[in-house]
Design a protein around this motif. Sequence first.
Motif, PDB file in Angstrom:
ATOM      1  N   SER A   1      -0.016   8.063   4.587  1.00 56.46           N
ATOM      2  CA  SER A   1      -0.475   9.342   5.116  1.00 56.46           C
ATOM      3  C   SER A   1       0.668  10.047   5.834  1.00 56.46           C
ATOM      4  O   SER A   1       1.688   9.441   6.181  1.00 56.46           O
ATOM      5  CB  SER A   1      -1.647   9.132   6.086  1.00 56.46           C
TER       6      SER A   1
ATOM      7  N   GLU B   1       3.077  14.882  -6.025  1.00 57.48           N
ATOM      8  CA  GLU B   1       2.963  13.825  -5.019  1.00 57.48           C
ATOM      9  C   GLU B   1       1.521  13.683  -4.532  1.00 57.48           C
ATOM     10  O   GLU B   1       1.037  12.578  -4.299  1.00 57.48           O
ATOM     11  CB  GLU B   1       3.900  14.128  -3.835  1.00 57.48           C
TER      12      GLU B   1
ATOM     13  N   ASN C   1      -3.841  10.735  -0.026  1.00 62.04           N
ATOM     14  CA  ASN C   1      -3.765  10.649   1.433  1.00 62.04           C
ATOM     15  C   ASN C   1      -2.784  11.664   2.018  1.00 62.04           C
ATOM     16  O   ASN C   1      -2.702  11.806   3.245  1.00 62.04           O
ATOM     17  CB  ASN C   1      -3.369   9.235   1.863  1.00 62.04           C
TER      18      ASN C   1
ATOM     19  N   ASP D   1       0.859  -1.177   0.000  1.00 62.30           N
ATOM     20  CA  ASP D   1       0.000   0.000   0.000  1.00 62.30           C
ATOM     21  C   ASP D   1       0.897   1.230   0.000  1.00 62.30           C
ATOM     22  O   ASP D   1       1.506   1.574   1.019  1.00 62.30           O
ATOM     23  CB  ASP D   1      -0.901  -0.009   1.235  1.00 62.30           C
ATOM     24  N   LEU D   2       1.007   1.871  -1.140  1.00 65.87           N
ATOM     25  CA  LEU D   2       1.903   3.021  -1.283  1.00 65.87           C
ATOM     26  C   LEU D   2       1.225   4.340  -0.946  1.00 65.87           C
ATOM     27  O   LEU D   2       1.875   5.381  -0.944  1.00 65.87           O
ATOM     28  CB  LEU D   2       2.442   3.074  -2.718  1.00 65.87           C
ATOM     29  N   LEU D   3      -0.066   4.321  -0.675  1.00 68.16           N
ATOM     30  CA  LEU D   3      -0.807   5.547  -0.396  1.00 68.16           C
ATOM     31  C   LEU D   3      -0.704   5.885   1.091  1.00 68.16           C
ATOM     32  O   LEU D   3      -1.674   5.837   1.842  1.00 68.16           O
ATOM     33  CB  LEU D   3      -2.253   5.401  -0.847  1.00 68.16           C
TER      34      LEU D   3
ATOM     35  N   LYS E   1      -0.552  11.824  -7.003  1.00 67.49           N
ATOM     36  CA  LYS E   1      -0.332  10.380  -6.949  1.00 67.49           C
ATOM     37  C   LYS E   1      -0.905   9.760  -5.686  1.00 67.49           C
ATOM     38  O   LYS E   1      -1.309   8.601  -5.672  1.00 67.49           O
ATOM     39  CB  LYS E   1       1.173  10.067  -7.029  1.00 67.49           C
ATOM     40  N   ASN E   2      -0.912  10.546  -4.607  1.00 66.47           N
ATOM     41  CA  ASN E   2      -1.319  10.016  -3.305  1.00 66.47           C
ATOM     42  C   ASN E   2      -2.229  11.012  -2.592  1.00 66.47           C
ATOM     43  O   ASN E   2      -1.754  11.885  -1.866  1.00 66.47           O
ATOM     44  CB  ASN E   2      -0.085   9.710  -2.457  1.00 66.47           C
TER      45      ASN E   2
END
Length: 524
Positions: A171, A509, A515, A167-169, A512-513
């Motif tokens: 926080s 960034e 979170n 899980d690359l997302l 892409k994410n």
Amino acid sequence: MKKIKILSCLTIALSLLYSCNKDSIELEPQTAISSDVIFTDPAFAETYLNKVYSGIPNGFNRGWYMLDAATDDAENSYPWPASNTIFNPSNITAGNSPFNGLWSNSYSQIRRLNNFIVNYDQLEGSEGLVNRLKAEAHFLRGFYYSYLLRTFGGVPIITEPQELDDDLLVSRNSEEETLNFIVEEFDTAISLFQNAESAASTRGGLAAALAMKGRILLYQEKYAESASASKQVIDLGTHSLDPDYQNVFLDDNTPEVIFDVQFKDPDKGHYANLFNTPKSTREISGWGGTGPTQNLVDQYEMQATGLRPEEAGSGYDPASPYEGRDPRFYASILYDGAEWKGFTIEHRPGGGESIATSGDFTRTGYSLKKFIQEDRNHNLISTQHWIYIRLAEVYLNYAEALIESGNNLDLAVQAINTVRDRANMPPIALAGQDELRAKLRHERRIELVFEEHRFWDIRRWGIAGDPEVLTIYRVDMDANGDLIDDGKEVWETRTWNDRDYLFPIPQSEIDKNPNLKPNNPGYD
């Protein structure tokens, strides 16, 4: 057009220099040798870490400007660098921030370190060598996270190698959580360094880990803990103040440097000399670059009295404005009448290095001397080192932490006077907290000038938006070199927005994410 062509050539040359001489040396073991060998053989492990060291940004590679040009200490003579187009007019966005590259580079290096740390128990060799390599990895991870913290606030803490199926997302962690992790990393490094072999100043060591711990704790207002860490560096006795202030920035072997990056002909260099040597009509001409402001020049005290020129009884003579100043002035700044490369500098209107409002000539009437290799042809690659942390800063970090905690003010005075004594400046006297705070901040400004401290200091002290910081002065003199009236005139009034106390997470960034939202205040 000629300068554009030269810039293009220099950019290509630097790209070739770094790709051919860094990446081919440091990446080959990772691609040609199995990972089993990398994490068992100390020689290959050290080479692996070299790539991480090479990723640390320094003040000579910011793109033809120095970070102090985004403070009240300097003005860049080129109209196009980020200091003039993004920082000073407060044009920062999540898409154009000059620190966007810091985020991606830091996490790239952190990924390398995470991979190393989860595998480093396989290392073979003597205990001292293995402990040093393990300690360096934790030191570097703490170092990169400390840069992220001071720039962005709380950031994601990632300690495991990430794979595509993870899980690359992630926080963001809070500032406090990020700080605690950094301190843990430095503490781990300190423990390992205590039973490790020593290495050069270009690699982390016990003093470097303690010094960086003291710095980041100071930045985060953990004053008692900061003072303790800085005091441990001083008590180690492994470093000493160089009796020659100017030598600190030109000599790779100075005893004062705790952690630095070094350069050497012909494989590794930079162009700080070219980009900062005064623009001139004579053969000494460089490209101008960093011009110290009158704001800064006015801060240099008179050596005989320890008072600034505007203070009563200082001994300042406006007919000879550059005589009798703090010796660090002469080591740091070129002024009208200074001797340089066999010439007398003429920053006066109409002079060889004249003050100007266009072209690459100084905007302020002063030029940079600190760092610059006078005996080296400025058209050649420069080789002076960039210092990340040195003992004088540790003394001042220690003094500030004591002052802000309100304890042991006499020890704070001693620490400040240790730095002043090296410069042959009169000692300061014990005073109340407010007065000592002002003296400490003055001493940091003078001692650490152009070393990328002022940029962060005015932010953490909450003064970056003050009128006296935003109003930039240059010298006001006639064609004979005589001051007009008080000798200064307004060059520009800069813009400030309180959102700029922290910088935005890069928009790329966040795209892409999601979170990582919300971004820092003012950048949503």
